[in-house]
Design an enzyme around this catalytic site. Structure first.
Site, PDB file in Angstrom:
ATOM      1  N   CYS A  58       4.063 -38.748   7.436  1.00 50.15           N
ATOM      2  CA  CYS A  58       3.150 -38.490   5.965  1.00 50.15           C
ATOM      3  C   CYS A  58       1.524 -37.202   7.066  1.00 50.15           C
ATOM      4  CB  CYS A  58       2.232 -39.157   5.565  1.00 50.15           C
ATOM      5  SG  CYS A  58       1.214 -40.629   6.486  1.00 50.15           S
ATOM      6  N   ASN A  59       1.772 -37.753   8.780  1.00 45.59           N
ATOM      7  CA  ASN A  59       0.669 -37.419   9.474  1.00 45.59           C
ATOM      8  C   ASN A  59       1.437 -35.747  10.513  1.00 45.59           C
ATOM      9  OD1 ASN A  59      -1.736 -38.026   8.239  1.00 45.59           O
ATOM     10  ND2 ASN A  59      -1.698 -39.597   9.757  1.00 45.59           N
ATOM     11  N   ARG A  60       2.411 -35.901  10.366  1.00 45.52           N
ATOM     12  CA  ARG A  60       3.057 -35.614  12.090  1.00 45.52           C
ATOM     13  C   ARG A  60       4.348 -35.105  11.536  1.00 45.52           C
ATOM     14  NH1 ARG A  60       0.335 -36.709  16.552  1.00 45.52           N
ATOM     15  NH2 ARG A  60      -0.879 -38.218  15.336  1.00 45.52           N
ATOM     16  N   ASP A 118      -5.363 -46.817  13.965  1.00 46.11           N
ATOM     17  CA  ASP A 118      -4.052 -46.885  13.036  1.00 46.11           C
ATOM     18  C   ASP A 118      -2.472 -46.754  12.919  1.00 46.11           C
ATOM     19  OD1 ASP A 118      -1.775 -47.533  11.141  1.00 46.11           O
ATOM     20  OD2 ASP A 118      -2.623 -45.481   9.802  1.00 46.11           O
ATOM     21  N   GLY A 193       8.030 -44.884  -6.675  1.00 44.61           N
ATOM     22  CA  GLY A 193       8.100 -44.290  -5.526  1.00 44.61           C
ATOM     23  C   GLY A 193       7.863 -45.817  -4.247  1.00 44.61           C
ATOM     24  N   GLY A 195       7.499 -45.706  -0.860  1.00 43.94           N
ATOM     25  CA  GLY A 195       7.102 -44.990   0.083  1.00 43.94           C
ATOM     26  C   GLY A 195       6.526 -46.315   1.284  1.00 43.94           C
ATOM     27  N   ILE A 197       3.603 -46.451   2.673  1.00 44.22           N
ATOM     28  CA  ILE A 197       2.242 -46.561   2.234  1.00 44.22           C
ATOM     29  C   ILE A 197       1.853 -46.856   1.107  1.00 44.22           C
ATOM     30  CG2 ILE A 197       0.422 -44.767   1.759  1.00 44.22           C
ATOM     31  CD1 ILE A 197       1.525 -43.119   4.657  1.00 44.22           C
TER      32      ILE A 197
END
Length: 420
Positions: A58-60, A118, A193, A195, A197
């Protein structure tokens, strides 16, 4: 850090984009699902790339691999995502050789995470390396590097408090819900969903709210039932999505779709509805904000929270960086050894040729020639000479490249394959 074959010289690159310069929409354009990764691996092999790791979170989204020019990796990424080269150039980073190594260490250690400490990324890097190995795209260099990064990550976790306390995107989600929704234990919560997270957020909600009104919907119901069993959630059919949205007070969206799965036309309720979109690309259409009763929060908003836990973590950055430098130095030492190993091997073969020629001469001259003793003495001398050269090449403050060239010139060495 060059990898030389008879036909080409390649370099180690890290190319990609992250939350630092690319917003959620742009990151969404370059997001890769599992099918996209497999297509990218196939294309990489067809293009002659022999080693590559692909991460998309989600971040990269990042590619680590060997290429003659970074554009080969950029092209692979853009041809297998919705992103364009022009977009990439606006927000991207490209690191080469030692800078690429340093970047992977920083990412894998949680020091480059959107929420400091994290460590979710290290498990994603591990998983990506396994995928690369399965695809036949993990050479000894990259395998050794990923193992060094894993080692550094483990040490930082155990030797510092940089990951103490609960601070992650899922923690930030729960933190936001608890601070903004009154009487949360009696509210209806919908998780759409499965996912990771989203699942972690749900698990933490169950733990911290004692809420017994959490419903899970997923396109694949069997997957939903499997997760629901772990967290004691209710499962509803995908066909009931609209009905469940309108019965909810909080909705967490964690689908892996490439386009929005929720928009304002699904929402008929007039009561307040908080929607957390924890997906990249965004899975909730921004048009839901046209409804006065809806509040939409994306994971990029959540990452802006700064609390006491995160402030305390910052104090541990210097120790974490010292550990990184130590493990990175060990890897770079291995790399230098790997760099000159073929030359030392070629030198040993050259000295062995000298030895064999001399032993032949002595056999003919001496009637009582002691074969065994001559072999033993000459082999020991060869080992001592090569050890001295290897020790010299390992020393700090010398130019390894110049020394290698001199050794090759003096002994007229030829290497069939070079790793420089």
């Amino acid at each position: 850090m060059e990898y030389n074959t008879k036909s080409k010289t390649t370099y180690f690159y890290a190319i990609g984009l992250s939350y630092k310069k690319a917003d959620a929409d742009i990151r969404g354009h370059f997001s890769l699902d599992n099918d996209g990764k497999q297509l990218l691996y196939t294309q990489a092999k067809a293009n002659g790339i022999d080693s590559l790791i692909v991460t998309s979170t989600c971040n990269r989204t990042e590619l680590y691999g060997f290429a003659e020019h970074p554009y080969q990796l950029i092209k692979l990424l853009c041809e297998n995502t919705k992103g364009t080269v022009e977009e990439f150039q606006e927000v991207a980073y490209i690191y080469k050789n030692k800078e690429a190594i340093a970047h992977m260490f920083k990412v894998g250690s949680g020091l480059d995470s959107q929420i400091l400490g994290d460590f979710e990324i290290i498990s994603q890097l591990k998983s990506s390396a396994k995928d690369s190995k399965k695809a036949g795209l993990l050479n000894s260099y990259l395998e050794r590097l990923i193992n060094a990064v894993i080692q550094a990550s483990k040490r930082i976790k155990t030797e510092t408090d940089i990951s103490s306390g609960a601070a992650s995107v899922s923690f930030a989600s729960v933190h936001y819900i608890l601070n903004n929704i009154e009487d949360i234990s009696n509210r209806n919560i919908l998780l759409f969903g499965t996912g990771k997270i989203g699942r972690n957020t749900c698990e933490n909600l169950v733990k911290h709210t004692k809420n017994e009104h959490i419903t899970l919907i997923n396109r694949t119901k069997t997957k939903a039932q499997e997760i629901a069993g772990k967290f004691n959630l209710l499962v509803k059919d995908y066909a009931n999505l609209q009905e469940e949205i309108n019965a909810s007070d909080v909705m967490i969206v964690a689908t892996g779709a490439q386009n929005p799965t929720v928009d304002k036309f699904l929402i008929q309720t007039k009561k307040p509805l908080l929607i957390l979109d924890l997906s990249i690309p965004r899975n909730v259409n921004h048009n839901v904000t046209e409804l006065d009763n809806v509040t939409l929060i994306h994971l990029d908003d959540l990452s802006q929270i700064t609390d006491e836990t995160l402030e305390k973590r910052k104090a541990h950055i210097p120790i974490a960086e010292a550990i990184l430098e130590e493990v990175k130095a060990e890897f770079n030492t291995w790399l230098e050894t790997r760099k000159f190993a073929p030359t030392i091997k070629a030198l040993k073969l050259k000295l062995t040729d000298f030895k064999n020629a001399e032993l032949d001469t002595q056999r003919k001259k001496l009637s009582d020639f002691n074969e065994e003793q001559a072999e033993l003495i000459s082999n020991n001398i060869i080992q001592k000479i090569t050890n001295h050269f290897a020790h010299h090449l390992r020393e700090d403050g010398i130019s390894t490249d110049e020394s290698l060239e001199l050794i090759k010139k003096v002994f007229q060495l030829e290497e069939s394959t070079k790793h420089v």
